[in-house]
Design a protein around this motif. Structure first.
Motif, PDB file in Angstrom:
ATOM      1  N   GLU A  21       1.457   9.773   9.296  1.00  0.00           N
ATOM      2  CA  GLU A  21       2.684  10.539   9.528  1.00  0.00           C
ATOM      3  C   GLU A  21       3.806  10.116   8.588  1.00  0.00           C
ATOM      4  N   ALA A  22       3.849   8.827   8.244  1.00  0.00           N
ATOM      5  CA  ALA A  22       4.889   8.337   7.338  1.00  0.00           C
ATOM      6  C   ALA A  22       4.533   8.593   5.869  1.00  0.00           C
ATOM      7  N   GLY A  23       3.337   9.109   5.628  1.00  0.00           N
ATOM      8  CA  GLY A  23       2.944   9.455   4.266  1.00  0.00           C
ATOM      9  C   GLY A  23       2.406   8.295   3.442  1.00  0.00           C
ATOM     10  N   TYR A  24       2.063   7.191   4.111  1.00  0.00           N
ATOM     11  CA  TYR A  24       1.533   6.050   3.366  1.00  0.00           C
ATOM     12  C   TYR A  24       0.111   6.299   2.892  1.00  0.00           C
ATOM     13  N   LEU A  25      -0.718   6.847   3.776  1.00  0.00           N
ATOM     14  CA  LEU A  25      -2.115   7.095   3.445  1.00  0.00           C
ATOM     15  C   LEU A  25      -2.567   8.432   4.015  1.00  0.00           C
ATOM     16  N   SER A  26      -3.619   8.980   3.411  1.00  0.00           N
ATOM     17  CA  SER A  26      -4.253  10.186   3.940  1.00  0.00           C
ATOM     18  C   SER A  26      -5.319   9.774   4.952  1.00  0.00           C
ATOM     19  N   LEU A  27      -5.849  10.729   5.676  1.00  0.00           N
ATOM     20  CA  LEU A  27      -6.910  10.460   6.641  1.00  0.00           C
ATOM     21  C   LEU A  27      -8.111   9.835   5.933  1.00  0.00           C
ATOM     22  N   GLU A  49      -1.352  -2.579   2.270  1.00  0.00           N
ATOM     23  CA  GLU A  49      -0.363  -3.071   1.301  1.00  0.00           C
ATOM     24  C   GLU A  49      -0.991  -3.251  -0.076  1.00  0.00           C
ATOM     25  N   THR A  50      -2.243  -3.666  -0.124  1.00  0.00           N
ATOM     26  CA  THR A  50      -2.947  -3.798  -1.401  1.00  0.00           C
ATOM     27  C   THR A  50      -3.139  -2.429  -2.043  1.00  0.00           C
ATOM     28  N   ILE A  51      -3.534  -1.454  -1.255  1.00  0.00           N
ATOM     29  CA  ILE A  51      -3.722  -0.091  -1.767  1.00  0.00           C
ATOM     30  C   ILE A  51      -2.412   0.461  -2.307  1.00  0.00           C
ATOM     31  N   GLU A  54       2.731  -2.311  -2.277  1.00  0.00           N
ATOM     32  CA  GLU A  54       4.044  -2.613  -1.698  1.00  0.00           C
ATOM     33  C   GLU A  54       3.877  -3.023  -0.246  1.00  0.00           C
ATOM     34  N   SER A  55       4.889  -3.660   0.287  1.00  0.00           N
ATOM     35  CA  SER A  55       4.860  -4.107   1.679  1.00  0.00           C
ATOM     36  C   SER A  55       5.167  -2.958   2.625  1.00  0.00           C
ATOM     37  N   LEU A  60       6.141  -1.340  11.278  1.00  0.00           N
ATOM     38  CA  LEU A  60       4.706  -1.054  11.288  1.00  0.00           C
ATOM     39  C   LEU A  60       3.893  -2.319  11.527  1.00  0.00           C
ATOM     40  N   HIS A  61       4.333  -3.427  10.978  1.00  0.00           N
ATOM     41  CA  HIS A  61       3.655  -4.697  11.250  1.00  0.00           C
ATOM     42  C   HIS A  61       3.736  -5.036  12.740  1.00  0.00           C
ATOM     43  N   ARG A  62       4.907  -4.852  13.332  1.00  0.00           N
ATOM     44  CA  ARG A  62       5.060  -5.132  14.763  1.00  0.00           C
ATOM     45  C   ARG A  62       4.165  -4.212  15.599  1.00  0.00           C
TER      46      ARG A  62
END
Length: 81
Positions: A21-27, A49-51, A54-55, A60-62
């Motif tokens: 939803e945040a646009g970090y990764l696709s399905l 984060e490796t992909i 960036e952090s 999201l970590h919590r």
């Protein structure tokens, strides 16, 4: 095999859904990262984060940590104080 968030074969955790939803990764990227995490034992946020190169935000970590604590508590009976 087709993977979708609606598929009973492949359901997303709240953390995984938030990444999409945040646009970090696709399905597809989530699926690949999950397979890699299971294969290597590396935590999913670390792989993401490796992909990304960036952090991820602290929120999201919590969320991931809370999800892991819940699973440990419910599935394995681990108590947290």
């Amino acid at each position: 095999m087709v993977f979708s968030s609606d598929s009973p074969e492949f359901s997303l955790s709240p953390f995984e859904q938030a990444l999409i939803e945040a646009g970090y990764l696709s399905l597809s990227q989530i699926h690949q990262a999950l397979m890699e995490a299971r294969r290597t034992g590396i935590a999913l946020p670390t792989l993401v984060e490796t992909i990304l190169g960036e952090s991820l935000p602290d929120e999201l970590h919590r969320q991931y940590q809370a999800q892991q604590r819940f699973a440990l508590s419910v599935i394995h009976g681990v108590k947290f104080f």
